[in-house]
Design an enzyme around this catalytic site. Structure first.
Site, PDB file in Angstrom:
ATOM      1  N   TYR A 142       0.783  -1.310   0.165  1.00  9.06           N
ATOM      2  CA  TYR A 142      -0.353  -0.122   0.123  1.00  9.06           C
ATOM      3  C   TYR A 142       1.348   1.278   0.174  1.00  9.06           C
ATOM      4  O   TYR A 142       0.047   2.135  -0.064  1.00  9.06           O
ATOM      5  CB  TYR A 142      -0.993   0.122   1.531  1.00  9.06           C
ATOM      6  CG  TYR A 142      -1.997  -1.083   1.118  1.00  9.06           C
ATOM      7  CD1 TYR A 142      -2.291  -1.622  -0.113  1.00  9.06           C
ATOM      8  CD2 TYR A 142      -2.926  -1.469   2.371  1.00  9.06           C
ATOM      9  CE1 TYR A 142      -3.314  -2.983  -0.125  1.00  9.06           C
ATOM     10  CE2 TYR A 142      -4.308  -1.699   2.216  1.00  9.06           C
ATOM     11  CZ  TYR A 142      -3.971  -3.056   1.066  1.00  9.06           C
ATOM     12  OH  TYR A 142      -5.080  -3.514   1.109  1.00  9.06           O
ATOM     13  N   LYS A 187       3.920 -15.737   4.114  1.00 10.33           N
ATOM     14  CA  LYS A 187       3.948 -16.557   2.337  1.00 10.33           C
ATOM     15  C   LYS A 187       5.384 -17.200   2.533  1.00 10.33           C
ATOM     16  O   LYS A 187       5.923 -16.531   1.010  1.00 10.33           O
ATOM     17  CB  LYS A 187       3.207 -15.375   1.258  1.00 10.33           C
ATOM     18  CG  LYS A 187       3.048 -16.766   0.090  1.00 10.33           C
ATOM     19  CD  LYS A 187       1.930 -18.007   0.156  1.00 10.33           C
ATOM     20  CE  LYS A 187       1.686 -18.323  -0.804  1.00 10.33           C
ATOM     21  NZ  LYS A 187       1.091 -19.611  -0.331  1.00 10.33           N
ATOM     22  N   ASP A 219      -2.849 -18.499   2.593  1.00  8.67           N
ATOM     23  CA  ASP A 219      -4.343 -19.019   1.894  1.00  8.67           C
ATOM     24  C   ASP A 219      -4.410 -20.050   3.190  1.00  8.67           C
ATOM     25  O   ASP A 219      -5.694 -20.297   3.271  1.00  8.67           O
ATOM     26  CB  ASP A 219      -3.314 -19.721   0.615  1.00  8.67           C
ATOM     27  CG  ASP A 219      -1.784 -20.450   1.221  1.00  8.67           C
ATOM     28  OD1 ASP A 219      -1.725 -19.974   1.666  1.00  8.67           O
ATOM     29  OD2 ASP A 219      -2.040 -21.226   0.094  1.00  8.67           O
ATOM     30  N   ASP A 243      -5.484  -6.920   5.706  1.00  9.44           N
ATOM     31  CA  ASP A 243      -6.743  -6.037   5.123  1.00  9.44           C
ATOM     32  C   ASP A 243      -7.140  -6.784   4.456  1.00  9.44           C
ATOM     33  O   ASP A 243      -8.967  -7.066   5.178  1.00  9.44           O
ATOM     34  CB  ASP A 243      -6.555  -5.627   3.975  1.00  9.44           C
ATOM     35  CG  ASP A 243      -7.011  -3.851   3.203  1.00  9.44           C
ATOM     36  OD1 ASP A 243      -8.495  -4.851   4.200  1.00  9.44           O
ATOM     37  OD2 ASP A 243      -7.330  -3.557   2.542  1.00  9.44           O
ATOM     38  N   ASP A 247     -11.478  -8.276   7.039  1.00  6.28           N
ATOM     39  CA  ASP A 247     -12.984  -8.672   5.848  1.00  6.28           C
ATOM     40  C   ASP A 247     -12.838 -10.244   6.043  1.00  6.28           C
ATOM     41  O   ASP A 247     -14.470 -10.256   5.768  1.00  6.28           O
ATOM     42  CB  ASP A 247     -12.766  -8.341   4.492  1.00  6.28           C
ATOM     43  CG  ASP A 247     -12.501  -6.488   4.867  1.00  6.28           C
ATOM     44  OD1 ASP A 247     -12.790  -5.894   5.643  1.00  6.28           O
ATOM     45  OD2 ASP A 247     -12.819  -6.329   3.525  1.00  6.28           O
TER      46      ASP A 247
END
Length: 353
Positions: A142, A187, A219, A243, A247
């Protein structure tokens, strides 16, 4: 206690839910004898329309001089549907986090027994789920170097040791205060930045021998949160993964309208719901104000006002149990309550606790 609170209603449903958060804080002030002042500022699309900047300098100064910020939401379809727009509402939120040095986002995921039937997951999976996601907030893709051309674009995912250590420290301390279990999500099998995270987390784990530390690829974590949410206690991860995962985790409770958050770090802390601006609902008195109200509870607790925060939480739980709920979580055939009615009920309940 005296508290000077900057209020940033933002866009869409922001002004409606912001009003209810402030009302509950005023009720707390009346009930417990605190003096709170509230000063509003512009942020997001409303700020762009007014002054051409999603996080104006006046708003920054307001936030920097306040004890805390009660923030609501930013976002507008006008900008979502204009890929070439050079200024976007969300840039105001990112600028606020960066300029105030807010590197840690704390998102609790807590279920209510009276709402387990509203979750898309099976009741036996949801009941009792209670964990905290800690998301790094000022690094990663970001904020990394970006390029966007006609046929090629990139975002860089950069982290430094200092950035990783400080957010992991928050994660370890939260785990120590809770059940002593920290899950670091990365990851590392693919990304170099994740391998830095994992290496540093392994080094730091020895400093918290009372915390059980495990590691999970993002994942796998996304599947595990749906299959077994009760496994998690404290989750810490980088900006982009955090993020997305938070959610996803919001569906566990049955509504994003129930989840608060706190952003903390070097400067004035910010307290906000995790949901967006939902512009389609603006002005319709249907948005759930509970996430905003629980963000106000986190604000109080941040300043050591534990009884006050507990009073807000008790009032929220009472409203849900009494079926004083906005439409998305109301029982079938239940009375219709809007944003204002739910907020007013909770504010009044606070005064009698």
């Amino acid at each position: 206690m005296k508290l000077n609170i900057a209020v940033l209603p933002g866009d869409g449903i922001g002004p409606e839910i912001s009003e209810q958060g402030v009302a509950v804080l005023r009720a707390i002030g009346e009930r417990f004898g605190h003096e709170m002042t509230f000063t509003s500022g512009l942020c997001g699309a409303t700020a762009i329309e007014s002054v051409g900047d999603p996080f104006p300098e006046d708003t920054y100064r307001l936030c920097a001089s306040a004890d805390a910020v009660l923030f609501s939401a930013v976002g507008d379809p006008k900008y979502d549907n204009a890929p070439s727009a050079s200024v976007r509402p969300e840039q105001g939120l990112l600028a606020m986090r960066k300029r105030l040095g807010l590197y840690a986002n704390i998102r609790p995921i807590e279920t209510y027994d009276c709402l387990v039937d509203r979750s898309p997951l099976k009741t036996e999976l949801v009941r009792g789920a209670d964990f905290v996601c800690i998301r790094e907030l000022t690094g990663g893709m970001y904020f990394g170097e970006k390029y966007e051309g006609e046929d090629r674009a990139y975002d860089t995912n950069v982290y430094t040791r200092e950035e990783v250590e400080r957010i992991l420290r928050v994660g370890f301390e939260y785990a120590r205060r809770r059940s002593g279990h920290l899950t670091v999500v990365d990851k590392a099998n693919i990304l170099a930045s994740s391998r830095l995270w994992r290496r540093i987390a392994q080094e730091m784990a020895a400093q918290w021998p009372d915390v059980r530390t495990d590691f999970m690829f993002v994942d796998n974590a996304s599947m595990r949160m749906i299959q077994e949410p009760g496994f998690f206690d404290v989750v810490v991860t980088e900006n982009t993964f955090g993020d997305i995962l938070t959610d996803e985790a919001s569906c566990i409770t049955g509504s994003m309208g129930l989840l608060p958050s706190a952003s903390i770090g070097e400067g004035t802390p910010v307290f906000e719901p995790v949901h967006g601006s939902w512009p389609q609902a603006a002005g319709k008195n249907i948005a759930n104000p509970i996430a905003q109200i629980l963000s106000a509870a986190m604000l109080l607790e941040h300043f050591g006002l534990v009884a006050e925060g507990a009073a807000v939480r008790e009032a929220v739980a009472a409203s849900l149990k009494a079926n004083v709920r906005t439409p998305e979580i109301q029982v079938e055939g239940g009375q219709v309550y809007g944003t204002r009615e739910v907020g007013a009920w909770i504010a009044e309940k606070v005064k009698s606790i």
